[in-house]
Design a protein around this motif. Structure first.
Motif, short mmCIF file in Angstrom:
data_model
loop_
_atom_site.label_atom_id
_atom_site.label_comp_id
_atom_site.label_asym_id
_atom_site.label_seq_id
_atom_site.Cartn_x
_atom_site.Cartn_y
_atom_site.Cartn_z
N ILE A 156 84.47 36.42 -52.49
CA ILE A 156 84.12 35.09 -53.01
C ILE A 156 84.51 34.95 -54.47
N LEU A 157 84.35 36.00 -55.24
CA LEU A 157 84.65 35.94 -56.68
C LEU A 157 86.14 35.92 -56.98
N THR A 158 86.97 36.33 -56.04
CA THR A 158 88.41 36.41 -56.31
C THR A 158 89.26 35.61 -55.32
N GLY A 159 88.66 35.02 -54.29
CA GLY A 159 89.42 34.38 -53.22
C GLY A 159 89.86 32.96 -53.51
N THR A 160 90.79 32.49 -52.71
CA THR A 160 91.26 31.11 -52.74
C THR A 160 90.87 30.50 -51.40
N PHE A 161 89.98 29.50 -51.45
CA PHE A 161 89.39 28.97 -50.23
C PHE A 161 89.66 27.48 -50.05
N GLY A 162 89.66 27.10 -48.79
CA GLY A 162 89.82 25.70 -48.42
C GLY A 162 88.85 25.34 -47.32
N MET A 163 88.73 24.04 -47.10
CA MET A 163 87.84 23.53 -46.07
C MET A 163 88.63 22.55 -45.20
N PRO A 164 88.59 22.73 -43.88
CA PRO A 164 89.24 21.75 -43.01
C PRO A 164 88.59 20.37 -43.20
N PHE A 165 89.42 19.33 -43.22
CA PHE A 165 88.94 17.97 -43.46
C PHE A 165 88.37 17.33 -42.19
N ALA A 166 88.78 17.79 -41.03
CA ALA A 166 88.42 17.17 -39.76
C ALA A 166 86.91 16.96 -39.55
N PRO A 167 86.04 17.93 -39.82
CA PRO A 167 84.60 17.70 -39.58
C PRO A 167 84.04 16.54 -40.41
N PHE A 168 84.52 16.40 -41.62
CA PHE A 168 84.03 15.33 -42.48
C PHE A 168 84.52 13.97 -42.00
N LEU A 169 85.78 13.93 -41.59
CA LEU A 169 86.35 12.67 -41.08
C LEU A 169 85.66 12.28 -39.77
N ARG A 170 85.39 13.25 -38.92
CA ARG A 170 84.65 12.95 -37.67
C ARG A 170 83.26 12.40 -37.97
N ASN A 171 82.58 12.97 -38.98
CA ASN A 171 81.24 12.49 -39.33
C ASN A 171 81.26 11.07 -39.89
N ALA A 172 82.36 10.69 -40.54
CA ALA A 172 82.48 9.32 -41.06
C ALA A 172 82.70 8.33 -39.91
N GLU A 173 83.14 8.82 -38.76
CA GLU A 173 83.40 8.03 -37.56
C GLU A 173 84.31 6.83 -37.82
N PRO A 174 85.62 7.10 -37.95
CA PRO A 174 86.56 5.99 -38.12
C PRO A 174 86.45 5.02 -36.94
N ASN A 175 86.55 3.73 -37.24
CA ASN A 175 86.48 2.72 -36.19
C ASN A 175 87.71 2.81 -35.30
N GLU A 176 87.62 2.24 -34.09
CA GLU A 176 88.69 2.37 -33.11
C GLU A 176 90.02 1.81 -33.59
N ASN A 177 89.98 0.80 -34.48
CA ASN A 177 91.23 0.20 -34.94
C ASN A 177 91.79 0.89 -36.19
N ALA A 178 91.18 1.98 -36.63
CA ALA A 178 91.68 2.72 -37.79
C ALA A 178 92.94 3.49 -37.40
N THR A 179 93.97 3.43 -38.25
CA THR A 179 95.24 4.09 -37.92
C THR A 179 95.76 4.98 -39.03
N LYS A 180 95.27 4.80 -40.25
CA LYS A 180 95.81 5.59 -41.36
C LYS A 180 94.73 5.90 -42.38
N VAL A 181 95.06 6.85 -43.25
CA VAL A 181 94.17 7.25 -44.33
C VAL A 181 94.98 7.21 -45.63
N VAL A 182 94.41 6.57 -46.64
CA VAL A 182 95.04 6.52 -47.95
C VAL A 182 94.31 7.52 -48.84
N ILE A 183 95.07 8.46 -49.41
CA ILE A 183 94.50 9.45 -50.33
C ILE A 183 94.69 8.89 -51.73
N ILE A 184 93.57 8.59 -52.40
CA ILE A 184 93.60 8.02 -53.74
C ILE A 184 93.59 9.16 -54.75
N THR A 185 94.56 9.19 -55.65
CA THR A 185 94.61 10.20 -56.70
C THR A 185 94.86 9.53 -58.04
#
Length: 164
Positions: free
Chosen positions: A80-109
């Protein structure tokens, strides 16, 4: 240092990458893109054979004292003190429950927006730690596409995800 998933979703989700280090879903970014499903399947089979051999030995020779938990804890702490870690985005997106007509995601930076399909968004990996340190300078996360095509040039300075 929080990121929001909003837009054409049933629930707005707030992500706090600073606590993901304690999440069991985190993955090692260095090995994430090199794993192949066939290999993972073979490893599962190998694990079953190892467990079977272990129990056979237990029956024939008697129980063997397990290795100390202290060594395992020390190894995990070092990782943990030296590693490089990531988290899959899918569980969070599933929890947000995109509506049926959703087709894209805009990443704001801070450097501009990137638009990807909803299917591609489910494959994203959000890197939140590099060499044991949070991504404060250009974070809070770096975004990698699921196929690893942008490993050398991840999306940085992420502020929000807007589902459209």
């Amino acid at each position: 240092m929080v990121i929001v998933i909003k837009g054409n979703v049933k629930f707005t989700i707030t992500l706090d990458p600073s606590v993901w280090i304690f999440d069991d879903r985190k993955v090692d970014v260095h090995t994430y893109f090199t794993r192949h499903p066939e290999i993972e399947q073979r490893e599962d089979s190998d694990d079953i054979q190892k467990i079977s051999a272990y129990w056979d030995r237990e029956i024939q020779e008697g129980a063997v004292s397990p290795p100390t938990l202290q060594t395992e804890k020390q190894f995990e702490k070092e990782k943990i003190l030296t590693g490089t870690f990531g988290m899959p985005f899918a569980p969070f997106l599933r929890n947000a429950e995109p509506n049926e007509n959703a087709t894209k995601v805009v990443i704001i930076t801070e450097n501009g927006d990137t638009t990807i399909s909803l299917a591609e968004a489910y494959e994203l990996l959000l890197c939140f730690s590099k060499d044991g340190k949070p991504l404060k300078e250009d974070g809070p996360v770096h975004i990698y596409f699921g196929d690893g095509s942008n490993r050398d040039n991840p999306i940085t300075h992420v502020r929000a995800f807007i589902v459209e």
